[in-house]
Motif scaffolding. Structure first.
Motif, PDB file in Angstrom:
ATOM      1  N   VAL A  16       0.838  -1.198   0.000  1.00 13.13           N
ATOM      2  CA  VAL A  16       0.000   0.000   0.000  1.00 13.13           C
ATOM      3  C   VAL A  16       0.870   1.245   0.000  1.00 13.13           C
ATOM      4  CG1 VAL A  16      -1.791   1.272   1.213  1.00 13.13           C
ATOM      5  CG2 VAL A  16      -1.811  -1.229   1.244  1.00 13.13           C
ATOM      6  N   THR A  18       0.929   5.074   0.726  1.00 10.40           N
ATOM      7  CA  THR A  18       0.119   6.049   1.463  1.00 10.40           C
ATOM      8  C   THR A  18       0.751   7.435   1.401  1.00 10.40           C
ATOM      9  OG1 THR A  18       1.275   5.499   3.502  1.00 10.40           O
ATOM     10  CG2 THR A  18      -0.754   4.287   3.039  1.00 10.40           C
ATOM     11  N   THR A  40      -1.334  -0.632  -4.124  1.00 10.77           N
ATOM     12  CA  THR A  40      -2.570   0.156  -4.142  1.00 10.77           C
ATOM     13  C   THR A  40      -2.324   1.543  -3.561  1.00 10.77           C
ATOM     14  OG1 THR A  40      -3.939  -1.816  -3.897  1.00 10.77           O
ATOM     15  CG2 THR A  40      -4.951   0.276  -3.304  1.00 10.77           C
ATOM     16  N   ARG A  42      -3.779   4.766  -1.648  1.00 16.13           N
ATOM     17  CA  ARG A  42      -4.869   5.143  -0.746  1.00 16.13           C
ATOM     18  C   ARG A  42      -4.761   6.628  -0.401  1.00 16.13           C
ATOM     19  NH1 ARG A  42      -5.208   0.126   3.624  1.00 16.13           N
ATOM     20  NH2 ARG A  42      -5.941  -1.459   2.147  1.00 16.13           N
ATOM     21  N   ASN A  43      -5.864   7.167   0.063  1.00 17.29           N
ATOM     22  CA  ASN A  43      -5.932   8.575   0.469  1.00 17.29           C
ATOM     23  C   ASN A  43      -5.575   9.509  -0.681  1.00 17.29           C
ATOM     24  OD1 ASN A  43      -6.508   7.649   3.085  1.00 17.29           O
ATOM     25  ND2 ASN A  43      -4.326   7.616   3.624  1.00 17.29           N
ATOM     26  N   ASN A  44      -5.897   9.083  -1.905  1.00 15.03           N
ATOM     27  CA  ASN A  44      -5.604   9.928  -3.064  1.00 15.03           C
ATOM     28  C   ASN A  44      -6.859  10.682  -3.491  1.00 15.03           C
ATOM     29  OD1 ASN A  44      -6.481   7.214  -3.741  1.00 15.03           O
ATOM     30  ND2 ASN A  44      -6.342   7.849  -5.886  1.00 15.03           N
ATOM     31  N   ASN A  68      -4.158   3.345  -9.931  1.00 15.52           N
ATOM     32  CA  ASN A  68      -4.576   3.188  -8.530  1.00 15.52           C
ATOM     33  C   ASN A  68      -4.211   1.836  -7.909  1.00 15.52           C
ATOM     34  OD1 ASN A  68      -5.615   5.788  -8.478  1.00 15.52           O
ATOM     35  ND2 ASN A  68      -7.655   5.117  -9.134  1.00 15.52           N
ATOM     36  N   THR A  69      -4.452   0.757  -8.623  1.00 15.12           N
ATOM     37  CA  THR A  69      -4.089  -0.579  -8.131  1.00 15.12           C
ATOM     38  C   THR A  69      -3.415  -1.355  -9.254  1.00 15.12           C
ATOM     39  OG1 THR A  69      -5.906  -0.654  -6.534  1.00 15.12           O
ATOM     40  CG2 THR A  69      -4.938  -2.753  -7.188  1.00 15.12           C
TER      41      THR A  69
END
Length: 243
Positions: A16, A18, A40, A42-44, A68-69
């Protein structure tokens, strides 16, 4: 070997991002397994493109496996993958990244060749090549008994890939079978080396060589002189007959 996309795998390893730098992760695995690495964001606040690297080289990803992933599969894991790092980076800011290094574990594998026959008083080396993860404990045996390392007679050179025994000034008593042994938590292996010590051939004395050379030279000189005298004698006889 690795392929982009998903598949039948032993486990899923999620990575992940971050938006902070993360420490390198370690994935322990074994040869023959299939591993899937996921990354992945996150918090985007917007779609982010991701990119995978294997070492310093980029991994080719399909268009649907970038935003994103993203994931890559290693099919199958091999011993040569040990220590290889895979890094997922944010394309717009590659300082944002996370890495995973493969820790491919396998039992010891030993290889090596018998040394050629060696004469007494010469040195000989027995080289045992080691491939093991985790690193194996190593030992030498002679004729199935633990080798007693006599100071000044034996030398050991040990690296992660080589376990080498040097015997200084071999004697006839050094004849025999030497065994290189490797043990780890995953197994053990033994490799035999056969050593043959031959009688030392007597060195030819330098004085004898010089004497032989002198004899040969004198023989050649005497032969030339004798042949010359014979030629002169024939010429003289021929002249006398004409007169």
């Amino acid at each position: 070997t690795f392929l982009s996309g998903s598949g039948l795998v032993r486990t899923l390893w999620f990575i992940v991002i971050t938006f902070v730098l993360s420490d390198n992760q370690i994935l322990s695995t074994k040869p023959g397994r299939e591993e899937s690495l996921w990354c992945t964001v996150r918090n985007n606040s917007r779609a982010e493109e991701l990119r995978w690297y294997q070492g310093d080289g980029t991994v080719n990803l399909k268009d649907g496996n970038k935003m994103n992933t993203t994931n890559i599969c290693i099919l199958p894991v091999s011993k040569t993958d040990n220590g290889v790092s895979f890094t997922c980076k944010l394309v717009r800011n590659e300082s944002i990244q996370i890495s995973v290094t493969l820790d491919v574990q396998f039992p010891p594998l030993l290889t090596g060749e018998d040394p050629p026959p060696v004469e007494e008083k010469n040195d000989v080396k027995l080289t045992c090549h080691v491939n093991s993860n985790p690193q194996a404990e190593m030992a030498w045996y002679k004729d199935n008994s633990p080798l007693t390392l006599k100071r000044g007679r034996y030398q050991i050179h040990h690296t992660s890939e080589v376990f080498q025994l040097t015997i200084k000034k071999v004697e006839k008593s050094d004849n025999g079978t030497y065994t290189c042994e490797a043990k780890s938590v995953l197994g053990e292996m033994r490799k035999e080396f056969h050593l043959t010590v031959e009688d030392r051939k007597p060195a030819f004395p330098l004085e004898a060589i010089i004497a032989a050379i002198v004899v040969v030279l004198l023989t050649i000189i005497f032969g030339i002189v004798a042949r010359r005298e014979k030629i002169f004698k024939v010429i003289k006889t021929s002249v006398n007959q004409k007169t």
